[in-house]
Design a protein around this motif. Structure first.
Motif, PDB file in Angstrom:
ATOM      1  N   ILE A  40       0.859  -1.187   0.000  1.00 29.93           N
ATOM      2  CA  ILE A  40       0.000   0.000   0.000  1.00 29.93           C
ATOM      3  C   ILE A  40       0.895   1.237   0.000  1.00 29.93           C
ATOM      4  O   ILE A  40       1.275   1.781   1.036  1.00 29.93           O
ATOM      5  CB  ILE A  40      -0.950  -0.009   1.214  1.00 29.93           C
ATOM      6  N   TRP A  79      -8.849  -8.966  -3.299  1.00 29.50           N
ATOM      7  CA  TRP A  79      -8.937  -9.420  -1.917  1.00 29.50           C
ATOM      8  C   TRP A  79      -7.933 -10.522  -1.649  1.00 29.50           C
ATOM      9  O   TRP A  79      -7.422 -11.177  -2.559  1.00 29.50           O
ATOM     10  CB  TRP A  79     -10.345  -9.945  -1.607  1.00 29.50           C
ATOM     11  N   TYR A  83      -7.450  -8.902   3.767  1.00 31.30           N
ATOM     12  CA  TYR A  83      -7.840  -7.555   3.365  1.00 31.30           C
ATOM     13  C   TYR A  83      -8.731  -7.542   2.123  1.00 31.30           C
ATOM     14  O   TYR A  83      -8.604  -8.401   1.242  1.00 31.30           O
ATOM     15  CB  TYR A  83      -6.604  -6.703   3.029  1.00 31.30           C
ATOM     16  N   TYR A  85      -8.799  -5.063  -0.895  1.00 32.70           N
ATOM     17  CA  TYR A  85      -7.917  -4.045  -1.457  1.00 32.70           C
ATOM     18  C   TYR A  85      -8.707  -3.145  -2.412  1.00 32.70           C
ATOM     19  O   TYR A  85      -9.509  -3.625  -3.218  1.00 32.70           O
ATOM     20  CB  TYR A  85      -6.757  -4.688  -2.212  1.00 32.70           C
ATOM     21  N   LYS A 164      -5.646   0.878   6.011  1.00 27.67           N
ATOM     22  CA  LYS A 164      -4.330   1.397   5.663  1.00 27.67           C
ATOM     23  C   LYS A 164      -4.450   2.032   4.289  1.00 27.67           C
ATOM     24  O   LYS A 164      -4.929   1.404   3.352  1.00 27.67           O
ATOM     25  CB  LYS A 164      -3.285   0.281   5.638  1.00 27.67           C
ATOM     26  N   SER A 165      -4.013   3.290   4.163  1.00 29.38           N
ATOM     27  CA  SER A 165      -4.167   3.963   2.876  1.00 29.38           C
ATOM     28  C   SER A 165      -2.966   4.835   2.557  1.00 29.38           C
ATOM     29  O   SER A 165      -2.242   5.284   3.451  1.00 29.38           O
ATOM     30  CB  SER A 165      -5.441   4.816   2.857  1.00 29.38           C
ATOM     31  N   GLU A 180      -4.414   3.873  -2.858  1.00 25.88           N
ATOM     32  CA  GLU A 180      -4.475   2.441  -2.528  1.00 25.88           C
ATOM     33  C   GLU A 180      -4.902   2.270  -1.080  1.00 25.88           C
ATOM     34  O   GLU A 180      -4.412   2.983  -0.195  1.00 25.88           O
ATOM     35  CB  GLU A 180      -3.116   1.777  -2.737  1.00 25.88           C
ATOM     36  N   ALA A 182      -5.924  -0.890   1.964  1.00 25.82           N
ATOM     37  CA  ALA A 182      -6.103  -2.260   2.444  1.00 25.82           C
ATOM     38  C   ALA A 182      -7.051  -2.182   3.636  1.00 25.82           C
ATOM     39  O   ALA A 182      -6.740  -1.524   4.640  1.00 25.82           O
ATOM     40  CB  ALA A 182      -4.776  -2.884   2.844  1.00 25.82           C
ATOM     41  N   LYS A 184      -9.434  -3.973   6.550  1.00 23.40           N
ATOM     42  CA  LYS A 184      -9.820  -5.125   7.359  1.00 23.40           C
ATOM     43  C   LYS A 184     -11.328  -5.098   7.548  1.00 23.40           C
ATOM     44  O   LYS A 184     -11.913  -4.028   7.734  1.00 23.40           O
ATOM     45  CB  LYS A 184      -9.136  -5.085   8.723  1.00 23.40           C
TER      46      LYS A 184
END
Length: 254
Positions: A40, A79, A83, A85, A164-165, A180, A182, A184
């Motif tokens: 990411i 995926w 995650y 994605y 998370k980006s 981008e 990810a 959860k």
């Protein structure tokens, strides 16, 4: 149909049922699995992204519909076990972040809003975790509304450990960015207390999903809100995703 033989009636009803299910499945977006890890970093250079289809962010929700010079966007999904994605290409002529506090009026800053309903059950979620509406800001922090405070007031919270980006500008286009993420996934047993494990993703899983972009070019309030899915208005209002997961679309992991 009552004058037809009973067996014929059953066959026709079965065909009708199958046809109905197929039509319903046409509205479910198939998401391919990422067979390699995705970094990411906002670059989206992994070859596995080529296995995902581009989908538009072009459905009106709030404000006037922007010109293509003002905003346009598209996205992809992948995926793995851990995650979901997301990769988004956003063309925005002004990137605007007026509130330093990430929980203050975050919907009036430029942000990517990701709607997730882990079990695709629909239903209300504004003050619960039946579903999530992650507002991912330009500083890569993710805000949502949690259960009300003890005094009954709204509780705007950060859920940075869920998402998370990272985004980067296109060196050849000053108005184009690649984002981008990810993400959860948590089920509706999630609370703000204790430790909660994210759901492991598996082939065949159906998830409620929608994506939108808050666009503000410098006003006190966002000027446009454009999404990935059509929303049927309620009392003339299409801005329902942060309230009702029933307006989300659906994705299926394959």
């Amino acid at each position: 149909m009552s004058h037809l033989p009973q067996l014929t009636q059953k066959i026709l009803l079965s065909c009708l049922l199958v046809s109905t299910l197929c039509l319903a499945d046409e509205n479910i977006i198939a998401v391919n699995k990422a067979e390699v890890a995705i970094d990411i970093d906002g670059k989206a250079t992994e070859q596995v992204w080529n296995n995902a289809q581009w989908l538009p962010i072009d459905k009106h929700i709030v404000g006037e519909y922007p010109s293509s010079d003002d905003f346009s966007g598209r996205y992809k999904l992948l995926w793995d076990e851990d995650y979901l994605y997301l990769m988004a290409e956003i063309n925005d002529d002004v990137l605007f972040d007026q509130y330093a506090n990430p929980t203050e009026k975050y919907w009036d800053d430029d942000s990517l809003e990701v709607f997730i309903d882990e079990d695709a059950s629909g239903g209300m979620h504004r003050f619960s975790f039946n579903a999530f509406a992650y507002h991912v800001a330009l500083d890569n922090q993710s805000a949502d509304i949690g259960p009300n405070k003890a005094d009954g007031s709204s509780n705007f919270i950060l859920l940075n450990d869920h998402v998370k980006s990272q985004w980067r500008r296109d060196a050849n286009s000053p108005y184009s960015i690649t984002w981008e993420l990810a993400i959860k996934l948590y089920d509706d047993s999630f609370t703000l207390k204790g430790t909660h494990m994210p759901v492991k993703l598996t082939k065949g899983k159906v998830i409620g999903f929608m994506l939108a972009y808050c666009d503000n070019d410098g006003s006190s309030e966002r000027e446009h809100f454009i999404g990935s899915h059509d929303i049927k208005p309620k009392d003339g209002d299409k801005n329902l995703g942060y309230i009702d997961a029933g307006v989300f679309g659906k994705i299926k992991l394959q």
